[in-house]
Design a protein around this motif. Structure first.
Motif, PDB file in Angstrom:
ATOM      1  N   THR A 155       0.857  -1.187   0.000  1.00 52.40           N
ATOM      2  CA  THR A 155       0.000   0.000   0.000  1.00 52.40           C
ATOM      3  C   THR A 155       0.888   1.229   0.000  1.00 52.40           C
ATOM      4  OG1 THR A 155      -0.087   0.130   2.420  1.00 52.40           O
ATOM      5  CG2 THR A 155      -1.780  -1.207   1.336  1.00 52.40           C
ATOM      6  N   MET A 156       0.288   2.365  -0.349  1.00 51.69           N
ATOM      7  CA  MET A 156       1.051   3.611  -0.346  1.00 51.69           C
ATOM      8  C   MET A 156       1.585   3.918   1.052  1.00 51.69           C
ATOM      9  SD  MET A 156       2.339   5.936  -2.174  1.00 51.69           S
ATOM     10  CE  MET A 156       1.502   5.552  -3.710  1.00 51.69           C
ATOM     11  N   ALA A 157       0.813   3.589   2.068  1.00 53.75           N
ATOM     12  CA  ALA A 157       1.247   3.851   3.443  1.00 53.75           C
ATOM     13  C   ALA A 157       2.516   3.068   3.768  1.00 53.75           C
ATOM     14  CB  ALA A 157       0.128   3.484   4.417  1.00 53.75           C
ATOM     15  N   LYS A 158       2.574   1.795   3.349  1.00 50.87           N
ATOM     16  CA  LYS A 158       3.763   0.977   3.616  1.00 50.87           C
ATOM     17  C   LYS A 158       4.986   1.526   2.881  1.00 50.87           C
ATOM     18  CE  LYS A 158       1.191  -3.311   4.440  1.00 50.87           C
ATOM     19  NZ  LYS A 158       0.906  -4.660   3.934  1.00 50.87           N
ATOM     20  N   ILE A 159       4.769   1.982   1.657  1.00 47.43           N
ATOM     21  CA  ILE A 159       5.887   2.532   0.883  1.00 47.43           C
ATOM     22  C   ILE A 159       6.419   3.803   1.547  1.00 47.43           C
ATOM     23  CG2 ILE A 159       6.500   3.587  -1.330  1.00 47.43           C
ATOM     24  CD1 ILE A 159       4.503   1.651  -2.640  1.00 47.43           C
ATOM     25  N   ILE A 160       5.490   4.661   2.026  1.00 48.61           N
ATOM     26  CA  ILE A 160       5.902   5.951   2.609  1.00 48.61           C
ATOM     27  C   ILE A 160       6.579   5.751   3.956  1.00 48.61           C
ATOM     28  CG2 ILE A 160       5.035   8.117   3.575  1.00 48.61           C
ATOM     29  CD1 ILE A 160       2.839   8.005   1.438  1.00 48.61           C
ATOM     30  N   PHE A 161       5.960   4.940   4.833  1.00 46.66           N
ATOM     31  CA  PHE A 161       6.397   4.880   6.226  1.00 46.66           C
ATOM     32  C   PHE A 161       7.443   3.795   6.499  1.00 46.66           C
ATOM     33  CE2 PHE A 161       2.156   6.826   6.583  1.00 46.66           C
ATOM     34  CZ  PHE A 161       2.531   8.009   7.187  1.00 46.66           C
ATOM     35  N   VAL A 162       7.595   2.844   5.582  1.00 49.63           N
ATOM     36  CA  VAL A 162       8.543   1.755   5.819  1.00 49.63           C
ATOM     37  C   VAL A 162       9.642   1.721   4.764  1.00 49.63           C
ATOM     38  CG1 VAL A 162       8.807  -0.729   6.112  1.00 49.63           C
ATOM     39  CG2 VAL A 162       6.742   0.399   6.939  1.00 49.63           C
ATOM     40  N   LEU A 163       9.244   1.596   3.497  1.00 52.12           N
ATOM     41  CA  LEU A 163      10.236   1.379   2.445  1.00 52.12           C
ATOM     42  C   LEU A 163      11.075   2.618   2.164  1.00 52.12           C
ATOM     43  CD1 LEU A 163      11.131  -0.949   0.716  1.00 52.12           C
ATOM     44  CD2 LEU A 163       9.568  -0.195  -1.069  1.00 52.12           C
ATOM     45  N   LEU A 164      10.441   3.796   2.104  1.00 56.12           N
ATOM     46  CA  LEU A 164      11.179   5.022   1.783  1.00 56.12           C
ATOM     47  C   LEU A 164      12.277   5.332   2.806  1.00 56.12           C
ATOM     48  CD1 LEU A 164      11.475   7.402  -0.139  1.00 56.12           C
ATOM     49  CD2 LEU A 164       9.763   8.635   1.213  1.00 56.12           C
ATOM     50  N   PRO A 165      12.020   5.257   4.126  1.00 55.69           N
ATOM     51  CA  PRO A 165      13.108   5.500   5.088  1.00 55.69           C
ATOM     52  C   PRO A 165      14.260   4.504   4.931  1.00 55.69           C
ATOM     53  CG  PRO A 165      10.987   5.629   6.194  1.00 55.69           C
ATOM     54  CD  PRO A 165      10.724   5.116   4.820  1.00 55.69           C
TER      55      PRO A 165
ATOM     56  N   ILE B  39      15.196   3.001   2.113  1.00 58.78           N
ATOM     57  CA  ILE B  39      15.936   3.383   0.903  1.00 58.78           C
ATOM     58  C   ILE B  39      16.866   4.552   1.201  1.00 58.78           C
ATOM     59  CG2 ILE B  39      15.689   4.383  -1.409  1.00 58.78           C
ATOM     60  CD1 ILE B  39      13.080   2.760  -1.676  1.00 58.78           C
ATOM     61  N   LEU B  40      16.359   5.556   1.913  1.00 56.46           N
ATOM     62  CA  LEU B  40      17.182   6.722   2.253  1.00 56.46           C
ATOM     63  C   LEU B  40      18.352   6.320   3.145  1.00 56.46           C
ATOM     64  CD1 LEU B  40      14.381   9.360   2.883  1.00 56.46           C
ATOM     65  CD2 LEU B  40      15.901   9.207   0.911  1.00 56.46           C
ATOM     66  N   TYR B  41      18.100   5.406   4.096  1.00 54.35           N
ATOM     67  CA  TYR B  41      19.187   4.948   4.966  1.00 54.35           C
ATOM     68  C   TYR B  41      20.254   4.196   4.155  1.00 54.35           C
ATOM     69  CZ  TYR B  41      21.804   2.532   8.563  1.00 54.35           C
ATOM     70  OH  TYR B  41      22.821   2.056   9.346  1.00 54.35           O
ATOM     71  N   CYS B  42      19.811   3.380   3.191  1.00 51.43           N
ATOM     72  CA  CYS B  42      20.766   2.638   2.354  1.00 51.43           C
ATOM     73  C   CYS B  42      21.657   3.591   1.558  1.00 51.43           C
ATOM     74  CB  CYS B  42      20.020   1.697   1.408  1.00 51.43           C
ATOM     75  SG  CYS B  42      19.212   0.318   2.253  1.00 51.43           S
TER      76      CYS B  42
ATOM     77  N   LEU C  88      20.725  15.793   2.883  1.00 53.20           N
ATOM     78  CA  LEU C  88      19.604  16.136   3.763  1.00 53.20           C
ATOM     79  C   LEU C  88      18.561  16.961   3.028  1.00 53.20           C
ATOM     80  CD1 LEU C  88      21.523  16.969   7.063  1.00 53.20           C
ATOM     81  CD2 LEU C  88      20.098  14.973   6.621  1.00 53.20           C
ATOM     82  N   GLY C  89      19.022  17.857   2.145  1.00 54.05           N
ATOM     83  CA  GLY C  89      18.087  18.636   1.332  1.00 54.05           C
ATOM     84  C   GLY C  89      17.245  17.744   0.436  1.00 54.05           C
ATOM     85  N   LEU C  90      17.886  16.728  -0.152  1.00 57.60           N
ATOM     86  CA  LEU C  90      17.155  15.777  -0.992  1.00 57.60           C
ATOM     87  C   LEU C  90      16.109  15.024  -0.168  1.00 57.60           C
ATOM     88  CD1 LEU C  90      16.782  14.234  -3.660  1.00 57.60           C
ATOM     89  CD2 LEU C  90      18.583  12.668  -2.907  1.00 57.60           C
ATOM     90  N   VAL C  91      16.508  14.582   1.046  1.00 60.59           N
ATOM     91  CA  VAL C  91      15.572  13.864   1.927  1.00 60.59           C
ATOM     92  C   VAL C  91      14.371  14.742   2.265  1.00 60.59           C
ATOM     93  CG1 VAL C  91      15.289  12.868   4.228  1.00 60.59           C
ATOM     94  CG2 VAL C  91      17.342  12.361   2.904  1.00 60.59           C
ATOM     95  N   LEU C  92      14.642  16.009   2.626  1.00 60.86           N
ATOM     96  CA  LEU C  92      13.550  16.919   2.980  1.00 60.86           C
ATOM     97  C   LEU C  92      12.644  17.194   1.788  1.00 60.86           C
ATOM     98  CD1 LEU C  92      15.484  19.473   5.220  1.00 60.86           C
ATOM     99  CD2 LEU C  92      13.804  17.789   5.973  1.00 60.86           C
ATOM    100  N   LEU C  93      13.237  17.354   0.602  1.00 52.33           N
ATOM    101  CA  LEU C  93      12.452  17.613  -0.591  1.00 52.33           C
ATOM    102  C   LEU C  93      11.539  16.430  -0.909  1.00 52.33           C
ATOM    103  CD1 LEU C  93      11.815  19.435  -3.022  1.00 52.33           C
ATOM    104  CD2 LEU C  93      13.713  18.330  -4.243  1.00 52.33           C
ATOM    105  N   VAL C  94      12.119  15.228  -0.864  1.00 52.52           N
ATOM    106  CA  VAL C  94      11.310  14.027  -1.127  1.00 52.52           C
ATOM    107  C   VAL C  94      10.205  13.888  -0.083  1.00 52.52           C
ATOM    108  CG1 VAL C  94      11.369  11.507  -1.187  1.00 52.52           C
ATOM    109  CG2 VAL C  94      13.171  12.821  -2.317  1.00 52.52           C
ATOM    110  N   GLY C  95      10.587  14.085   1.206  1.00 51.24           N
ATOM    111  CA  GLY C  95       9.585  13.964   2.274  1.00 51.24           C
ATOM    112  C   GLY C  95       8.462  14.977   2.132  1.00 51.24           C
TER     113      GLY C  95
ATOM    114  N   ILE D 102       4.516  14.187   1.530  1.00 54.92           N
ATOM    115  CA  ILE D 102       3.503  14.661   2.477  1.00 54.92           C
ATOM    116  C   ILE D 102       2.466  15.540   1.774  1.00 54.92           C
ATOM    117  CG2 ILE D 102       3.158  16.179   4.474  1.00 54.92           C
ATOM    118  CD1 ILE D 102       5.856  15.144   5.528  1.00 54.92           C
ATOM    119  N   PHE D 103       2.919  16.385   0.826  1.00 53.29           N
ATOM    120  CA  PHE D 103       1.996  17.282   0.131  1.00 53.29           C
ATOM    121  C   PHE D 103       0.981  16.502  -0.687  1.00 53.29           C
ATOM    122  CE2 PHE D 103       0.812  19.778  -3.624  1.00 53.29           C
ATOM    123  CZ  PHE D 103       0.277  20.899  -3.015  1.00 53.29           C
TER     124      PHE D 103
END
Length: 634
Positions: free
Chosen positions: A94-104, A106-109, A141-148, A152-153
């Motif tokens: 689901t979109m929720a799983k991608i946003i709250f689990v997978l995306l963080p 990927i960013l950590y990797c 960090l700018g990339l992370v904030l932009l993606v986040g 969210i928007f």
């Protein structure tokens, strides 16, 4: 960190790692044998085992990142594949799983590979540039904030829903109610199984229900219905409205869009209710305090609504009011519905059950209707509901007796005399990802609020092939000794219950929620009921054509006219009114006639019963009989 420091020298990995694992194994066995008590030994040894595994894994990572520059890519790939695998075990993506689990993850990797590469360069060249590192970190960090921010928007609605599902919603929210921007409340149009139920004792509205037991002044309270949930989304475990439901008997007008004192009716819903026995007409008046202007509540089955005025002395407390009419089954008294051990209520209910044992079978029920309201999900998650339903219903011969086996199942007690099922605003969520919340409630935790009981009851009833649906609205409790027929409704009375269809008797209410005693206790003394306005005899609505402030007369080009509840629409007639005795209101503020202007839209009302002696089917003959000008009150 320890692994990275130790293996920065020439220490051999295989030998040291084998010693570490061996040491952990010996300590584990020591704890297992020495700890006192069976439970102490179990918990201490398991806690140490978890620590040992994680510590050893950390040492392995420290060695790899220290010795091999490409090891970070291996670790990042491992984390990513593991995340995909674990998410796949929790059901569909689901979109929720991608946003709250997978995306963080990927960013950590990405971060892991980046920092490892920087450290490898430093090791090789012994040249370290703080400015270069800071620039890259800032860009990252700018990339992370932009993606986040982008996520969210575009996904703020879905994110809000997920947060609410896991109990992170606003403390003022209620799982049964939604709060509008203007602070008003109304029933949610879908019902999920949230982690927490936020309760409040704030007054939402009061109502006068003109329904009493025959030949007595004993009030006969009725549950007030907003709408019905007939569909169940198995993926999100959400109960939903269905605008395409067959034989739609849901009357959901918007009282805020109906002209004052006009009536909006839909008697087609009465035909769709498929009921003919024990019916009585009930009128209700609702005075809204926090209830949204467009919200509509009435006993089932409602078919007519009429907005009315609120008396001046009560306009600070109540913002809006309406009358409604319903054709109600006499078997839908709240006393027949309460899940209570009160002897009086039990006596009422036995009368109801005896009558329903004579109900016909579903053989002549329309097939499309029957198939729709007995639909049961095919997912393996709900097999236990089918098994339990088969077990409960095997000894019951009639529909009502099958229903009572479900009620008795929820009311069962353990050998110590304690209730097995209980009411709770914090039932939590399943410990296993992807597990069914409603199955966990039914067969494991056995605690929840009305949403859980209504949802579980619906599944059991449909597993028994009994047509059923969920009704949402407000539970009605008779607490008043002085103002018979008046009821006060607080936020924690927002409720969900079951409706079951019986041939000829129609849809009848059943409430299987256990132990919701707090909602039946008033958090504060019920207030003085608002003064009920008299019924309007004449109502003329339209633009002011001419205004005489000296004589205090107004000529209205009326496009809408009401006389003794008969409406004349789109008439375009000039009506003269005498405002000498009238109170003039703009919203809730009293003004003078001098503050009115031509082309203002006005509603002129007279309550004078002496005007009710005329009769005419057409508007022109009627206006010729009425006084000219008509003396109005408001």
């Amino acid at each position: 960190l320890i692994g990275n420091l130790i293996f920065s020298g020439r220490l051999r990995f295989v030998t040291s790692f084998a010693l570490l694992v061996g040491s952990f194994f010996l300590i584990y066995r020591f704890i297992d044998n020495v700890a006192l008590g069976e439970f102490d030994a179990f918990f201490l040894s398991k806690q140490f085992l978890v620590f040992a595994i994680l510590f050893s894994f950390g040492m392995l990572l420290g060695w790899g990142l220290q010795r091999y520059s490409s090891f970070a890519i291996f670790v990042a790939s491992f984390f990513f594949i593991l995340a995909i695998y674990l998410l796949s075990k929790t059901g569909e993506f689901t979109m929720a799983k991608i946003i709250f689990v997978l995306l963080p993850i990927i960013l950590y990797c990405i971060y892991l590979i980046f920092t490892s590469n920087e450290l490898a360069k430093f090791k090789e060249t012994r040249q370290f540039s703080w400015s270069s590192l800071l620039k890259r970190l800032v860009l990252f960090l700018g990339l992370v904030l932009l993606v986040g921010a982008t996520v969210i928007f575009f996904m703020k609605t879905e994110i809000k829903d997920v947060i609410a599902q896991y109990g992170g919603d606003n403390e003022d929210d209620n799982s049964m109610l939604k709060k509008n921007k203007d602070g008003t409340l109304e029933n949610q149009e879908s019902m999920g199984l949230a982690k927490n139920n936020k309760r409040s004792n704030e007054l939402v509205f009061c109502a006068y229900i003109d329904n009493f037991f025959d030949d007595s002044e004993f009030p006969n309270p009725l549950y007030l219905t907003s709408f019905y949930f007939t569909k169940f989304d198995t993926l999100t475990e959400t109960f939903e409205r269905d605008p395409t439901m067959p034989f739609k008997d849901e009357f959901t007008p918007n009282p805020d869009e109906i002209p004052l004192f006009s009536r909006q009716a839909n008697k087609d819903v009465l035909d769709s209710a498929l009921s003919s026995k024990f019916l009585t007409e009930v009128e209700i008046e609702v005075y809204k305090k926090k209830l949204a202007k467009d919200a509509f509540l009435a006993p089932s089955t409602a078919y007519e609504v009429q907005p009315i005025t609120v008396e001046k002395d009560f306009q600070d407390d109540y913002l809006f009011a309406y009358r409604a009419k319903s054709l109600v089954s006499k078997l839908n008294s709240a006393y027949f519905i309460y899940n209570s051990d009160d002897p009086m209520i039990a006596g009422f209910q036995e009368q109801r059950f005896a009558e329903l044992r004579t109900a016909a079978s579903y053989q002549n029920t329309p097939q499309r209707f029957y198939d729709y309201y007995t639909f049961f999900p095919s997912s393996y998650k709900y097999e236990d509901f089918q098994t339990l339903a088969d077990s409960l219903g095997k000894t019951a011969e009639t529909t009502i007796d099958k229903i009572l086996t479900i009620r008795d199942y929820f009311k069962q007690k353990n050998p110590l005399g304690e209730a097995v099922y209980s009411y709770s605003d914090n039932p939590g969520i399943p410990g296993l990802p992807g597990a069914s919340k409603i199955t966990t409630f039914m067969f494991e935790t056995k605690k929840g609020w009305c949403t859980y009981y209504a949802g579980s009851s619906l599944l059991l009833l449909r597993a028994m092939k009994i047509p059923s649906r969920i009704a949402v609205g407000f539970m009605t409790v008779d607490r008043s000794d002085n103002n018979k027929g008046w009821y006060w409704f607080y936020q924690d009375q927002a409720h969900a219950w079951i409706q079951v269809y019986f041939p000829e008797y129609g849809w009848l209410d059943f409430d299987f929620t256990i132990g919701n005693d707090e909602a039946q206790q008033s958090p504060q003394p019920d207030q003085t009921p608002p003064m009920q306005p008299p019924k309007a005899v004449v109502v003329a609505s339209g633009e002011i054509k001419n205004l005489d402030t000296t004589e205090q007369t107004i000529t209205v080009r009326a496009n809408h006219f009401i006389y003794k509840d008969q409406e004349y629409k789109n008439i375009n007639e000039l009506v003269a009114v005498d405002a000498t005795q009238a109170k003039i209101w703009r919203d809730s503020n009293q003004i003078t006639i001098g503050q009115l202007q031509e082309k203002d839209f006005v509603v002129s009302v007279s309550y004078d019963a002496n005007l009710a002696k005329f009769n005419a089917d057409e508007i022109k003959p009627l206006l010729q009989q009425l006084p000219n000008p008509i003396v109005v009150d408001e």
